[in-house]
Motif scaffolding. Structure first.
Motif: not given
Length: 467
Positions: A175-176, A231-234, A240-245
């Protein structure tokens, strides 16, 4: 006297009955004793085959039509299985895969190591042999319509097969990758083109902590800057709010190596965390960390069983990586000395020891084949040596140092049965006896197999040394 000609011709179509498998999982059929190797064919099957390559002593074919199918044949769940080069065995029942891998190890022990008497146990498999990989590195290319595609390479090529899922990858990774591809396409990020060394986006990497759920996204570009970075990072964080890094890696070289030297944290943590058993590991973008933690635990449990540590032993762990097996050993030994040639991996190993409050493990940067002989010359006599070398196996100087050190036990972890058998033969000739070999299926649906071997020193005298 003229040499006998092969009994088949290139481009000829024949009917063939298969009787065996190669170590890669290709079917083997014979025409008047002349072997033909055919992908996706299984023993016991009768099939129509087209001959595509003819050599003096063997040839290759492609499967056209299976006339009589094996009971072990199954339908591959992957839509691009026969195009993609990632898996080789999805057409084969999982039981047959495990049996094939055990036979591969037995054959190597017999033919290469001349160790037919050594027990090779049935392969330890997975309860669910799918969705096991915690790391994916996907090349990015351009579709015919000018959009972005992401997928693995076609067999023996650098032609990208566009795919939206991979059935051996963690579903979060799937999914990522698709989300990052879509977001990059939205902002018109140009894909990298190998042929002219132009473009921006080369690979998308995702690493997932299987037990923690931590996710790391690594965007690998040719350019030093990632266009529309904020913008891409946001958008990744929103999706995916559970992304840590979220990491940006720069690779501006003409190379097949995926990652470059420059790594920048765009957002979040430098590491994600995962656990194997009760050991925690910090995983950075470049960390070597086993892609199948479930089977890694099975592999290490077997290694620990063979080491049979009582708490007073000094253990040497050659090729220790980020300290994965060293830390398990340290919980049961007096002292562990880990050796690894990759300096950042040694840094990670030291940090992982600290993370787990383990103080009896020391890690050194260097070649195992150089450092162990030096330690041996300085009088180090470990009780147990654990080795986990690359596919080429152990260097002869390392094997000789192990023999000279005369440990009570050697635990040899291997990803290549052929070099394992070769090295076991040398260790046997040097005074050790192979007790048993345990294959472990670290990579279901592929032809790869790992093994743990248990060796003991022969002819102990009263002081515990080789007589």
């Amino acid at each position: 006297m003229s040499k006998p000609q092969p009994p088949v011709n290139k481009n000829e179509t024949i009917e063939l009955t298969f009787e065996d498998l190669t170590h890669e999982g290709n079917g083997v059929g014979k025409v008047n004793g002349y072997p033909l190797f055919v992908p996706y064919a299984l023993p016991g099957e009768k099939a129509q085959v087209k001959v595509v390559k003819v050599k003096k002593n063997f040839g290759f074919g492609i499967l056209l039509d299976v006339k009589e199918a094996s009971q072990e044949r199954v339908d591959p769940p992957c839509d691009v299985y026969e195009k993609c080069g990632g898996c080789q065995l999805q057409h084969m029942s999982y039981k047959m895969q495990l049996d094939m891998k055990q036979k591969q190890v037995k054959d190597a022990m017999h033919k290469i190591g001349h160790l037919s008497h050594v027990p090779v146990h049935p392969t330890i498999g997975m309860e669910d042999p799918w969705r096991y990989r915690n790391k994916v590195q996907i090349p990015v290319g351009e579709t015919e319509e000018g959009g972005l595609k992401a997928g693995f390479y076609r067999k023996r090529s650098h032609d990208i097969i566009d795919m939206d899922t991979c059935v051996i990858q963690d579903e979060h990774n799937d999914r990522m990758v698709e989300a990052v591809r879509r977001i990059a396409e939205k902002y018109s990020i140009e894909p990298y083109k190998e042929e002219n060394h132009r473009g921006v986006l080369r690979h998308i990497m995702v690493r997932t902590g299987q037990t923690t759920g931590d996710i790391m996204v690594v965007i690998i570009t040719k350019t030093k800057k990632l266009p529309h970075q904020e913008a891409i990072v946001q958008e990744i964080r929103d999706t995916f709010p559970n992304v840590k890094s979220i990491i940006h890696n720069v690779n501006n070289k003409r190379t097949n190596v995926i990652m470059g030297d420059q790594t920048n944290i765009l957002w979040g943590d430098k590491y994600i965390v995962d656990t194997i058993g009760d050991i925690r590991f910090n995983i950075s973008p470049k960390s070597f960390y086993q892609v199948n933690p479930t089977q890694t635990k099975a592999l290490y449990d077997q290694a620990l069983q063979y080491a049979n540590l009582k708490g007073h032993e000094t253990v040497v762990d050659a090729y220790c990586g980020i300290g994965t097996i060293s830390l398990f050993l340290a919980k049961q030994a007096k002292k562990v000395l880990g050796v690894e040639i990759v300096a950042p991996a040694v840094d990670d190993a030291k940090k992982n020891a600290k993370l787990n409050n383990i103080e009896n493990a020391e890690f050194y940067v260097g070649e195992a084949e150089s450092l162990l002989p030096w330690w041996q010359s300085q009088g180090l006599r470990p009780d147990v040596i654990v080795v986990d070398p690359p596919r080429k196996g152990c260097d002869e100087s390392l094997l000789n140092a192990m023999i000279q050190m005369q440990p009570e036990k050697i635990v040899y972890v291997s990803c290549n049965p052929s070099t394992l058998a070769r090295d076991l033969r040398i260790l046997e000739d040097g005074g050790f006896e192979t007790q048993e070999v345990q294959p472990v299926d670290m990579f279901p649906q592929t032809g790869h197999v790992e093994c743990v071997s248990h060796l003991r020193r022969k002819n102990n005298n009263s002081d515990g040394r080789l007589s």
